[in-house]
Design an enzyme around this catalytic site. Structure first.
Site, PDB file in Angstrom:
ATOM      1  N   GLU A 119       0.827  -1.208   0.000  1.00 54.65           N
ATOM      2  CA  GLU A 119       0.000   0.000   0.000  1.00 54.65           C
ATOM      3  C   GLU A 119       0.863   1.260   0.000  1.00 54.65           C
ATOM      4  O   GLU A 119       1.827   1.367   0.753  1.00 54.65           O
ATOM      5  CB  GLU A 119      -0.912  -0.020   1.232  1.00 54.65           C
ATOM      6  CG  GLU A 119      -1.897   1.134   1.300  1.00 54.65           C
ATOM      7  CD  GLU A 119      -2.742   1.107   2.558  1.00 54.65           C
ATOM      8  OE1 GLU A 119      -3.775   1.807   2.587  1.00 54.65           O
ATOM      9  OE2 GLU A 119      -2.387   0.388   3.512  1.00 54.65           O
ATOM     10  N   LYS A 195      -9.529   2.593  -2.472  1.00 55.02           N
ATOM     11  CA  LYS A 195      -9.742   1.940  -1.181  1.00 55.02           C
ATOM     12  C   LYS A 195     -11.186   2.136  -0.712  1.00 55.02           C
ATOM     13  O   LYS A 195     -11.641   3.261  -0.532  1.00 55.02           O
ATOM     14  CB  LYS A 195      -8.759   2.519  -0.162  1.00 55.02           C
ATOM     15  CG  LYS A 195      -8.698   1.830   1.193  1.00 55.02           C
ATOM     16  CD  LYS A 195      -7.519   2.393   1.978  1.00 55.02           C
ATOM     17  CE  LYS A 195      -7.366   1.747   3.337  1.00 55.02           C
ATOM     18  NZ  LYS A 195      -6.147   2.232   4.025  1.00 55.02           N
ATOM     19  N   CYS A 232      -5.931  -2.824   1.881  1.00 59.03           N
ATOM     20  CA  CYS A 232      -5.694  -2.777   3.328  1.00 59.03           C
ATOM     21  C   CYS A 232      -6.926  -3.064   4.184  1.00 59.03           C
ATOM     22  O   CYS A 232      -7.342  -4.197   4.323  1.00 59.03           O
ATOM     23  CB  CYS A 232      -5.062  -1.438   3.708  1.00 59.03           C
ATOM     24  SG  CYS A 232      -4.262  -1.476   5.339  1.00 59.03           S
TER      25      CYS A 232
END
Length: 383
Positions: A119, A195, A232
């Protein structure tokens, strides 16, 4: 031994368990054994020279009568930041490009078809310092930014799909996003995935910098299979994995940045659970090292101000739909994990367990549509 100095769970077990017990513990922890992958000597030598760990494993599938094998290789790269956080931004980015470029070169020696970085790989994970400057200056265009152009050259040079998670600046509205850019092996930008879930826990309260993504659950058709990127914190949400799978993902990558005190007990479980539940391969990537920042910051939790978030524990691994998984990379070292997989395994396991076929999706959808209403009443029977 300090937690951040423990190299890996696997090495700890190997050091303390005799072979018969070790084999059984491995079976329980990792499922069916994943054989080691023979890697070229030139790649092993290059990894040693560049001082990073290189591991290779393989997942096979049963031979079928009508379909040929669909064997591909993925590469997961975890690494420290190269320069300290107070260095000039362009110097930090260029140093990271140089380091990862060398690791991708080794991945190419190993025949990797798809490589995924951690990330926001070009920068320190500064989003929880509460400081906007200088960290927002790391943001780049997903389509024409310096890092994307760098990755396009890698993709063309090595005939490799590149997944490049960056801090994105969208110029039109001047907004920031936590974004994974997917670059085809042709060198073209195939698209991007933002994300979906933003943490608001402890130090990791990232909504100061970017909000939940607006790209949904995009799946990218590549020459080597259908892939998705679950960035994530999205790994903590089972429905997030599920929706990428429903859109046809055969491999879901999970580039992350997470520290030991916060999440390590969950790390070996979540991507593996997702692979089982969704009949697909999952790839969990985490950075390594402790990143120090010049100015102290707090989390509003009553604890003392501090200069770091803790130890990023690496431990990147790949899980298969049959419940098996590779051993992880080191908790402390840069590393490249090369995994060969036969994508036919997805359908074979789906035929065996039938989780998708037996899912009660219309019932779930109806009940979820009710549960999100302001006047929702739980279906509870009382005496």
């Amino acid at each position: 031994m300090s937690a951040c100095r423990l190299d890996s769970l696997e090495k700890c077990l190997e050091s303390h368990l005799p072979e018969p017990e070790l084999a059984e513990v491995r079976r329980i922890l990792f499922g069916k054994e994943t054989p080691k992958l023979d890697l070229p000597e030139c790649a092993i030598e290059a990894a040693n020279e560049q001082d990073f760990e290189l591991k290779g494993y393989m997942f096979d599938a049963k031979k079928e009568e009508l379909r040929p094998p669909r064997r591909i290789r993925v590469g997961l790269i975890q690494h420290h930041i190269v320069l300290a956080t107070e260095n000039h931004i362009l110097d930090q980015i260029n140093a990271m490009h140089s380091r990862v470029g060398e690791m991708v070169k080794v991945a190419a020696m190993c025949g990797v078809n798809i490589v995924c970085f951690q990330e926001t790989w070009t920068m320190p994970f500064a989003f929880c310092t509460r400081e906007k400057e200088p960290w927002t200056e790391f943001a780049e265009s997903a389509e024409v930014g310096n890092t994307t152009r760098f990755c396009q050259e890698l993709a063309k040079k090595y005939n490799m799909v590149v997944i490049s998670p960056i801090l994105e600046r969208e110029a039109l509205h001047n907004t920031l996003w936590n974004t994974a850019v997917v670059i085809s092996n042709s060198g073209n930008v195939l698209g991007k995935s933002r994300k979906n879930h933003i943490p608001r826990i402890g130090d990791f309260n990232e909504s100061t910098y970017y909000m939940e993504g607006d790209t949904g659950h995009t799946v990218f058709q590549t020459q080597f299979g259908k892939i998705a990127v679950n960035i994530c914190y999205g790994r903590h949400h089972p429905l997030n994995w599920f929706m990428y799978s429903m859109n046809g993902a055969e491999i879901i990558f999970n580039p992350s940045a997470t520290v030991g005190d916060l999440s390590e007990p969950m790390w070996p479980i979540e991507a593996r659970n997702a692979a089982i539940a969704n009949h697909c391969f999952t790839c969990a990537i985490n950075r390594v090292g402790t990143e120090n920042f010049q100015n102290e910051f707090t989390s509003g939790d009553g604890k003392k101000a501090h200069h770091d978030f803790g130890h990023f524990y690496g431990s990147s691994y790949v899980a298969a739909p049959d419940g098996s998984r590779t051993p992880g990379l080191s908790r402390t070292r840069d590393g490249l994990l090369v995994v060969e997989m036969d994508l036919n395994l997805n359908q074979q396991i789906s035929d065996k367990w039938s989780f998708k076929m037996t899912g009660r999706y219309p019932m779930y959808a109806e009940e979820l549509s009710k549960a999100v209403r302001h006047d929702f009443k739980p279906n509870i029977v009382k005496e």
